[in-house]
Motif scaffolding. Structure first.
Motif, PDB file in Angstrom:
ATOM      1  N   SER A  60      -3.253 -53.479   5.058  1.00 20.73           N
ATOM      2  CA  SER A  60      -1.885 -53.517   4.546  1.00 20.73           C
ATOM      3  C   SER A  60      -1.817 -53.966   3.099  1.00 20.73           C
ATOM      4  O   SER A  60      -0.854 -53.651   2.384  1.00 20.73           O
ATOM      5  CB  SER A  60      -1.030 -54.445   5.415  1.00 20.73           C
ATOM      6  N   SER A  61      -2.834 -54.693   2.627  1.00 25.72           N
ATOM      7  CA  SER A  61      -2.811 -55.193   1.255  1.00 25.72           C
ATOM      8  C   SER A  61      -3.312 -54.162   0.256  1.00 25.72           C
ATOM      9  O   SER A  61      -3.262 -54.401  -0.954  1.00 25.72           O
ATOM     10  CB  SER A  61      -3.662 -56.461   1.155  1.00 25.72           C
ATOM     11  N   LEU A  62      -3.800 -53.015   0.733  1.00 27.00           N
ATOM     12  CA  LEU A  62      -4.400 -52.016  -0.141  1.00 27.00           C
ATOM     13  C   LEU A  62      -3.663 -50.682  -0.051  1.00 27.00           C
ATOM     14  O   LEU A  62      -3.168 -50.310   1.015  1.00 27.00           O
ATOM     15  CB  LEU A  62      -5.864 -51.773   0.240  1.00 27.00           C
ATOM     16  N   ARG A  63      -3.629 -49.956  -1.158  1.00 22.86           N
ATOM     17  CA  ARG A  63      -3.148 -48.579  -1.151  1.00 22.86           C
ATOM     18  C   ARG A  63      -4.356 -47.682  -1.396  1.00 22.86           C
ATOM     19  O   ARG A  63      -4.934 -47.692  -2.488  1.00 22.86           O
ATOM     20  CB  ARG A  63      -2.075 -48.349  -2.211  1.00 22.86           C
ATOM     21  N   ILE A  64      -4.730 -46.934  -0.377  1.00 18.83           N
ATOM     22  CA  ILE A  64      -5.928 -46.095  -0.442  1.00 18.83           C
ATOM     23  C   ILE A  64      -5.495 -44.630  -0.486  1.00 18.83           C
ATOM     24  O   ILE A  64      -4.817 -44.146   0.426  1.00 18.83           O
ATOM     25  CB  ILE A  64      -6.846 -46.335   0.768  1.00 18.83           C
ATOM     26  N   THR A  65      -5.885 -43.921  -1.549  1.00 21.77           N
ATOM     27  CA  THR A  65      -5.530 -42.515  -1.721  1.00 21.77           C
ATOM     28  C   THR A  65      -6.803 -41.677  -1.685  1.00 21.77           C
ATOM     29  O   THR A  65      -7.678 -41.821  -2.539  1.00 21.77           O
ATOM     30  CB  THR A  65      -4.796 -42.285  -3.052  1.00 21.77           C
ATOM     31  N   GLY A  66      -6.903 -40.789  -0.694  1.00 18.36           N
ATOM     32  CA  GLY A  66      -8.096 -39.994  -0.511  1.00 18.36           C
ATOM     33  C   GLY A  66      -7.991 -38.612  -1.113  1.00 18.36           C
ATOM     34  O   GLY A  66      -7.255 -38.380  -2.085  1.00 18.36           O
ATOM     35  N   ARG A  67      -8.704 -37.674  -0.515  1.00 17.01           N
ATOM     36  CA  ARG A  67      -8.732 -36.303  -1.031  1.00 17.01           C
ATOM     37  C   ARG A  67      -7.337 -35.682  -0.973  1.00 17.01           C
ATOM     38  O   ARG A  67      -6.574 -35.910  -0.047  1.00 17.01           O
ATOM     39  CB  ARG A  67      -9.725 -35.458  -0.227  1.00 17.01           C
ATOM     40  N   ASP A  68      -7.033 -34.885  -2.001  1.00 15.91           N
ATOM     41  CA  ASP A  68      -5.752 -34.168  -2.105  1.00 15.91           C
ATOM     42  C   ASP A  68      -4.552 -35.104  -2.071  1.00 15.91           C
ATOM     43  O   ASP A  68      -3.477 -34.743  -1.590  1.00 15.91           O
ATOM     44  CB  ASP A  68      -5.632 -33.114  -0.992  1.00 15.91           C
TER      45      ASP A  68
ATOM     46  N   PRO B   3     -11.984 -39.312   8.106  1.00 16.12           N
ATOM     47  CA  PRO B   3     -11.963 -37.998   7.443  1.00 16.12           C
ATOM     48  C   PRO B   3     -10.941 -37.968   6.309  1.00 16.12           C
ATOM     49  O   PRO B   3      -9.861 -38.551   6.404  1.00 16.12           O
ATOM     50  CB  PRO B   3     -11.554 -37.037   8.572  1.00 16.12           C
ATOM     51  N   GLY B   4     -11.290 -37.288   5.234  1.00 16.05           N
ATOM     52  CA  GLY B   4     -10.401 -37.177   4.091  1.00 16.05           C
ATOM     53  C   GLY B   4     -10.510 -38.319   3.106  1.00 16.05           C
ATOM     54  O   GLY B   4      -9.847 -38.302   2.061  1.00 16.05           O
ATOM     55  N   PHE B   5     -11.368 -39.300   3.437  1.00 20.33           N
ATOM     56  CA  PHE B   5     -11.553 -40.464   2.563  1.00 20.33           C
ATOM     57  C   PHE B   5     -13.059 -40.658   2.349  1.00 20.33           C
ATOM     58  O   PHE B   5     -13.678 -41.548   2.930  1.00 20.33           O
ATOM     59  CB  PHE B   5     -10.884 -41.702   3.162  1.00 20.33           C
ATOM     60  N   PRO B   6     -13.639 -39.802   1.502  1.00 18.74           N
ATOM     61  CA  PRO B   6     -15.093 -39.799   1.326  1.00 18.74           C
ATOM     62  C   PRO B   6     -15.617 -41.115   0.764  1.00 18.74           C
ATOM     63  O   PRO B   6     -14.946 -41.787  -0.034  1.00 18.74           O
ATOM     64  CB  PRO B   6     -15.313 -38.660   0.314  1.00 18.74           C
ATOM     65  N   ASN B   7     -16.805 -41.472   1.209  1.00 21.50           N
ATOM     66  CA  ASN B   7     -17.501 -42.655   0.679  1.00 21.50           C
ATOM     67  C   ASN B   7     -16.650 -43.921   0.791  1.00 21.50           C
ATOM     68  O   ASN B   7     -16.763 -44.840  -0.022  1.00 21.50           O
ATOM     69  CB  ASN B   7     -17.902 -42.446  -0.795  1.00 21.50           C
ATOM     70  N   PHE B   8     -15.782 -43.943   1.792  1.00 21.65           N
ATOM     71  CA  PHE B   8     -14.942 -45.122   2.044  1.00 21.65           C
ATOM     72  C   PHE B   8     -15.314 -45.655   3.423  1.00 21.65           C
ATOM     73  O   PHE B   8     -15.299 -44.922   4.415  1.00 21.65           O
ATOM     74  CB  PHE B   8     -13.462 -44.755   1.988  1.00 21.65           C
TER      75      PHE B   8
END
Length: 458
Positions: free
Chosen positions: A316-324, A345-350
């Protein structure tokens, strides 16, 4: 907070590569735990690589060059962007305190704080203290402060099951220390002795037998036996006080919520003249009191919120933006999940540590689980480097299959029973996403080496 201690045996609540024979108690208190982990950091040279007092606010994936742009807020309040091939989230599940929105709370005139943000400048001596919440944390706080405060009023929504553990506050004797230090393999045997009975064997009492007649009382024969044992332990301490028994004996199946370890200190505290356990709700908070839903007014100089954490609001403390441009929280919706609790899926190397589906409710050490997760993550990074690729993420079908299998298994466990209300294991819809329903030995096996076929590499 006062009374903070681990509830997993210390000789298992430490790293396998840094076993310790120095513990002064079988279930050590917070200062000793902190000293151990800080010592591990220093011995392995980790401290020099840590940016303290620095908050990570967001991470954005750049598909073109296969890197993450990680924004951090520095101690002086400035923002800085770091570039990284991989990001590992280790913020865990118990990092965001939860404080209910009680009417009038902002008008309270005295000190008020959450147990995870304990204000050590506040002297509780002789004060009227109201503690809201009495789960695992409140269970430790109350006995530690009861003989210092003037009065202690404890608001508890639901009673907690507890089982006897005479070693909960016990000191480690010199014989145990000597054996750990000098007898070959004794330390590893002792670690296993804590691991197996307290972990995987505990799943038996949590498994639901759909044929068991009274699912409100218990979910199986083993679970009913646990209920009888726990009930006998609780009632044996209160000298036939039926009014107190009605408050402290739970009305839901045993092990359905976090089960607490007890050496008698909790119920002894509740029988003190200056301590009262209140089982009704809170109507409002006034500048100098808490008013319960029955209209009773409880004087308060200090408010302590032992109300837990936002367990189901993962990352909740992070905003994670992945592919597209995919936002992780929107992608999850009300179904947070990760393959093996680690990759999405959609969040490579995370990678996640202590991510969805990795909390342990049947016993076990999160330190052990974290080693499993970190070994797996390291294996993924090794595979990524060796392959010469720039990105990897789990295949959607493997991710979906893992989620479906976890949910199917969780539905066979006591933690998912509809008869259990007000459990932090469940989200607002009554679904469990935080817990692992698997044996630790199985999770250890599944995470030993990543299977390249589980991933898409680019």
């Amino acid at each position: 907070y006062p009374g903070a201690r681990v509830d997993v045996g210390n000789h298992f609540y430490c790293y396998s590569f840094e076993p310790s024979d120095h513990w002064s108690e079988f279930f050590a208190q917070q200062p000793e735990l902190q000293a151990y982990f800080q010592g591990v950091m220093e011995r392995h040279g980790v401290t020099d690589h840590v940016r303290f007092n620095t908050e990570v606010t967001s991470a954005v994936w750049d598909d073109a060059d296969g890197t993450w742009a990680v924004t951090v807020r520095t101690p002086d309040g400035d923002c800085e962007t770091l570039r990284a091939r991989a990001v590992i989230s280790a913020v865990g599940q118990l990092n965001a305190p939860y404080v209910p929105d009680f009417p009038g709370a902002e008008q309270f005139a005295g000190p008020a704080f959450h147990t995870a943000r304990w204000d050590h400048d506040v002297d509780l001596t002789g004060r009227n203290v109201v503690m809201i919440g009495a789960g695992a944390t409140g269970f430790q706080v109350a006995p530690a402060i009861a003989d210092t405060v003037g009065t202690l009023t404890i608001f508890q929504r639901t009673a907690q099951w507890m089982f006897p553990n005479p070693n909960y506050h016990a000191k480690v004797g010199p014989g145990v220390r000597w054996a750990l230090r000098h007898l070959p393999f004794y330390g590893r045997w002792y670690r296993f002795l804590i691991f197996w009975p307290g972990c995987d064997s505990g799943l038996a009492a949590a498994k639901v037998d759909p044929e068991w007649p009274d699912q409100q009382r218990a979910v199986s024969a083993a679970n009913d036996l646990a209920r009888m044992m726990f009930t006998e332990w609780i009632t044996s301490q209160i000298d036939g006080d039926e009014e107190l028994a009605a408050k402290v004996v739970p009305d839901y199946p045993a092990t359905g919520k976090r089960t607490l370890q007890d050496n008698g200190s909790w119920l002894k505290t509740l029988t003190r003249d200056n301590v009262e356990l209140v089982r009704c709700g809170i109507a409002r908070i006034e500048p100098d009191a808490v008013v319960d839903t029955e209209g009773r007014r409880h004087p308060a100089d200090v408010l302590i919120y032992a109300t837990g954490f936002r367990v189901n609001d993962f990352l909740s403390s992070l905003r994670i933006t992945g592919r597209d441009g995919a936002d992780l929280h929107r992608s999850w919706g009300d179904k947070p999940a990760a393959y093996l609790g680690i990759t999405i899926p959609g969040f490579p190397n995370f990678f996640c540590m202590y991510g969805p589906g990795t909390n342990l409710a049947s016993g076990g050490s999160l330190i052990f689980h974290s080693e499993c997760e970190m070994r797996y993550i390291t294996g993924c990074l090794d595979e990524l480097i060796a392959s010469g690729r720039k990105a990897m993420e789990p295949r959607p079908d493997r991710y979906d299959d893992w989620y479906d299998r976890c949910q199917a298994e969780l539905k066979t466990m006591v933690w998912s029973q509809p008869s259990i209300k007000h459990s932090f294991y469940k989200n607002a819809d009554g679904v469990v996403h935080s817990l692992s329903p698997w044996r630790l030995v199985d999770y250890w096996s599944w995470t030993r080496t990543p299977d390249p076929d589980d991933f898409v590499l680019q």
